[in-house]
Enzyme design. Structure first.
Site, mmCIF file in Angstrom:
data_model
loop_
_atom_site.group_PDB
_atom_site.id
_atom_site.type_symbol
_atom_site.label_atom_id
_atom_site.label_comp_id
_atom_site.label_asym_id
_atom_site.label_seq_id
_atom_site.Cartn_x
_atom_site.Cartn_y
_atom_site.Cartn_z
ATOM 1 C CB SER A 1 -1.168 0.134 1.244
ATOM 2 O OG SER A 1 -0.331 0.131 2.263
ATOM 3 C CB CYS A 2 1.084 3.967 -2.143
ATOM 4 S SG CYS A 2 2.080 5.373 -2.410
ATOM 5 C CB CYS A 3 0.779 7.445 1.003
ATOM 6 S SG CYS A 3 2.131 7.888 -0.421
ATOM 7 N N GLY A 4 -0.030 4.701 2.961
ATOM 8 C CA GLY A 4 -1.227 4.326 4.084
ATOM 9 C C GLY A 4 -2.492 4.558 3.731
ATOM 10 C CE LYS A 5 -3.228 10.118 0.929
ATOM 11 N NZ LYS A 5 -3.010 10.906 0.085
#
Length: 262
Positions: free
Chosen positions: A105-109
């Protein structure tokens, strides 16, 4: 290697009720094995031109490098179909990151990617460039007319890097991903900024294609074909304007229509 891009063979053509023997030109396939820091890394099946751009673009897209200066040695052996690449800092390369399919996942999004390296290399588009509908149609027409290899063989994909008015660079390959990697490699080799550029593309916008565009850093992708649903999700999240079905004077805008100038 350019003289190896196409070949002529005899074929039997059925036309207007008759079969006749004619010569036909077709595109070649070239297996290219990349040896990275002394170990086999990948074999790319490609159109044998702009090989350095292809390999450097591929390595950057995979997250192996970010800049051309990270490469210590680059050697092409055309006769054997090998490229030898040594990095300045080989100790920073973890081979496991490039061989195992994982979801990150990217940047917790909660963005989902195929490989862990996608999390590190896919860029959210920040450019606010706008393009007119007329320019979308004109750029697609220019790209299609500009590919001599496609006109001769019908067997390649085309990708072009453009500004909002004209084609700046076009690359051709049997693999749609390869055509994009060649664009990326050219930009890295020549220090070419892509911040206010866009990509015009002949193939469908798959999730892999969308990710490559995000890694290159463009904010608009224009294709004559359709996108996939996952590609649209990714384009929405990465702030990329995805335009498809550019043909016969019309097109569809799937994400971020604010970049289309009215």
């Amino acid at each position: 290697m350019n003289d190896k891009v196409t070949a002529v063979r005899d074929v039997w053509r059925y036309e207007q009720g008759e079969i006749s023997k004619v010569e036909d030109r077709m595109v070649t396939e070239f297996p290219l094995t990349v040896i990275l820091n002394g170990s086999e890394f990948v074999t790319l099946v490609c159109t044998p031109e702009h090989i350095e751009e292809l390999v450097i673009g591929f390595l950057a897209s995979e997250g192996v490098i970010r800049f051309q200066k990270e490469i210590k040695r680059f050697t092409i052996d055309e006769s054997l179909g090998f490229v030898y690449v040594d990095l300045v800092h080989p100790e920073t390369l973890d081979q496991k990151d490039y061989t195992k399919r994982v979801i990150g996942s990217c940047c917790g999004k909660g963005r989902h990617f195929y490989f862990q390296q996608d999390v590190k290399t896919a860029k959210t588009a920040v450019s606010q460039i706008k393009i007119s509908p007329e320019a979308c149609l004109a750029l697609m027409k220019d790209m299609q007319q500009g590919s001599g290899t496609f006109q001769d063989t019908g067997g390649v994909h085309n990708a072009a890097l453009c500004d909002t008015e004209k084609l700046l660079l076009m690359r051709t390959d049997i693999g749609r991903h390869n055509a994009l990697d060649k664009l990326y490699g050219h930009c890295l080799l020549n220090g070419m900024s892509v911040r206010d550029k866009l990509i015009v593309f002949s193939g469908r916008i798959s999730s892999e294609v969308l990710l490559k565009a995000a890694k290159i850093g463009v904010s608009i992708v224009i294709s004559k074909s359709a996108p996939t649903e996952l590609a649209i999700q990714m384009a929405e999240e990465l702030n990329i304007t995805a335009i498809g079905f550019v043909r016969n004077g019309s097109f569809n805008v799937y994400t971020h229509p604010e970049r289309i100038r009215e």
